[in-house]
Design a protein around this motif. Structure first.
Motif, short mmCIF file in Angstrom:
data_model
loop_
_atom_site.label_atom_id
_atom_site.label_comp_id
_atom_site.label_asym_id
_atom_site.label_seq_id
_atom_site.Cartn_x
_atom_site.Cartn_y
_atom_site.Cartn_z
N ALA A 76 0.83 -1.21 0.00
CA ALA A 76 0.00 0.00 0.00
C ALA A 76 0.86 1.25 0.00
N ALA A 77 1.92 1.26 0.80
CA ALA A 77 2.80 2.42 0.87
C ALA A 77 3.43 2.71 -0.49
N ALA A 78 3.86 1.66 -1.18
CA ALA A 78 4.45 1.86 -2.51
C ALA A 78 3.44 2.47 -3.47
N ARG A 79 2.21 1.98 -3.40
CA ARG A 79 1.15 2.51 -4.26
C ARG A 79 0.80 3.94 -3.89
N LEU A 80 0.67 4.21 -2.60
CA LEU A 80 0.31 5.55 -2.14
C LEU A 80 1.40 6.57 -2.48
N GLU A 81 2.66 6.15 -2.38
CA GLU A 81 3.76 7.05 -2.74
C GLU A 81 3.70 7.41 -4.22
N THR A 82 3.37 6.44 -5.06
CA THR A 82 3.23 6.69 -6.49
C THR A 82 2.07 7.66 -6.76
N LEU A 83 0.95 7.44 -6.09
CA LEU A 83 -0.21 8.30 -6.27
C LEU A 83 0.05 9.71 -5.75
N LEU A 84 0.81 9.82 -4.67
CA LEU A 84 1.13 11.13 -4.12
C LEU A 84 1.98 11.93 -5.10
N ALA A 85 2.98 11.29 -5.70
CA ALA A 85 3.81 11.98 -6.68
C ALA A 85 2.98 12.44 -7.87
N ASP A 86 2.04 11.60 -8.29
CA ASP A 86 1.16 11.98 -9.40
C ASP A 86 0.30 13.19 -9.02
N ALA A 87 -0.22 13.18 -7.79
CA ALA A 87 -1.05 14.31 -7.34
C ALA A 87 -0.27 15.60 -7.32
N MET A 88 1.01 15.53 -6.97
CA MET A 88 1.83 16.72 -6.82
C MET A 88 2.21 17.36 -8.15
N GLN A 89 1.91 16.73 -9.27
CA GLN A 89 2.21 17.35 -10.56
C GLN A 89 1.03 18.19 -11.07
N HIS A 90 -0.09 18.12 -10.38
CA HIS A 90 -1.27 18.88 -10.76
C HIS A 90 -1.26 20.26 -10.09
N PRO A 91 -1.95 21.25 -10.68
CA PRO A 91 -2.07 22.55 -10.03
C PRO A 91 -2.62 22.41 -8.62
#
Length: 244
Positions: A76-91
């Motif tokens: 879960a942590a690996a997945r959440l880290e990936t999703l967090l990085a994706d979120a941080m590229q949005h305005p």
């Protein structure tokens, strides 16, 4: 033979020929929705059969939602880290709800802090930033212990992966200022088992870590402290998303 220059020492905006990354990106692909990946698996009680109209998830998610175990916490942590990085590229205004979706309810302050680092909105509302994390290894203590954990349990996780940062293109050509940089890091995170699944509750700043040796490249001072990799290459580590 070309020199290897990590992002930590590279001049800002300098382009990087990383053809070997393309294969990694293609293999990993795009993920599914957050709740399909991070909800713990609890067998449902038997009942009358129903017909679902929901879109089928990816095979890995359909095979079983992530369990409420130490290994499930790591995946879960690996997945959440990936999703967090994706979120941080949005305005920022769009990033905030995406970030909140991966953060535990009692860590709302962390969501606000992270949202402050998202890029400013452009006139068109589109993001101009490429930010991505590819997790190659993950570690938790007692990963082999199948004991089911109680809601509220927090698990410390360490990941080893590649962080990518750059500017996007128009889809047909790259401008001279377009660049993609990357660096391998070890990242310490803490996840919590909530009523709605695993969520991030704390994370430290990623630490630059030794990259894998790549054939045809030369080292030029990149971090070589192999002690950083003791856990993520040890007996309680694994490739995220793979069977125990």
């Amino acid at each position: 033979m070309s020199d290897y220059r990590p992002v930590f020492d590279a001049p800002a905006g300098a382009p990087r020929p990383l053809p070997w990354l393309l294969a990694v990106l293609l293999l990993l692909g795009a993920g599914a929705a957050i709740d399909r990946w991070v909800l713990p698996h609890h067998p449902a009680a038997a009942g009358p059969a129903t017909t679902s109209t929901a879109e089928p998830g990816p095979p890995a998610a359909d095979a079983g939602q992530l369990p409420a175990t130490a290994r499930g916490a790591g995946d879960a942590a690996a997945r959440l880290e990936t999703l967090l990085a994706d979120a941080m590229q949005h305005p920022a205004d769009e990033a905030r709800p995406r970030i909140a979706a991966v953060i535990a309810p009692d860590a709302s302050g962390l969501a606000d802090q992270l949202a402050g680092g998202a890029p400013a909105a452009t006139p068109t509302g589109a993001s101009t930033v490429v930010r991505q994390t590819l997790v190659a290894r993950v570690w938790t203590q007692d990963a082999a212990n199948p004991a089911v954990l109680a809601v509220g349990t927090r698990i410390e996780v360490q990941t080893y992966g590649l962080a990518l940062l750059g500017t996007d293109t128009n889809g047909t050509g790259a401008a001279p200022t377009t660049a993609l940089t990357g660096g391998w890091t070890v990242h310490d995170l803490t996840v919590e088992l909530t009523d709605t699944g695993w969520r991030l509750v704390a994370l430290k700043t990623p630490v630059p870590a030794p990259p894998p040796d790549v054939r045809g490249t030369l080292r030029d001072g990149s971090p070589r402290d192999l002690q950083l990799l003791t856990r993520v290459l040890g007996p309680d580590s694994w490739t995220p998303g793979t069977p125990a």
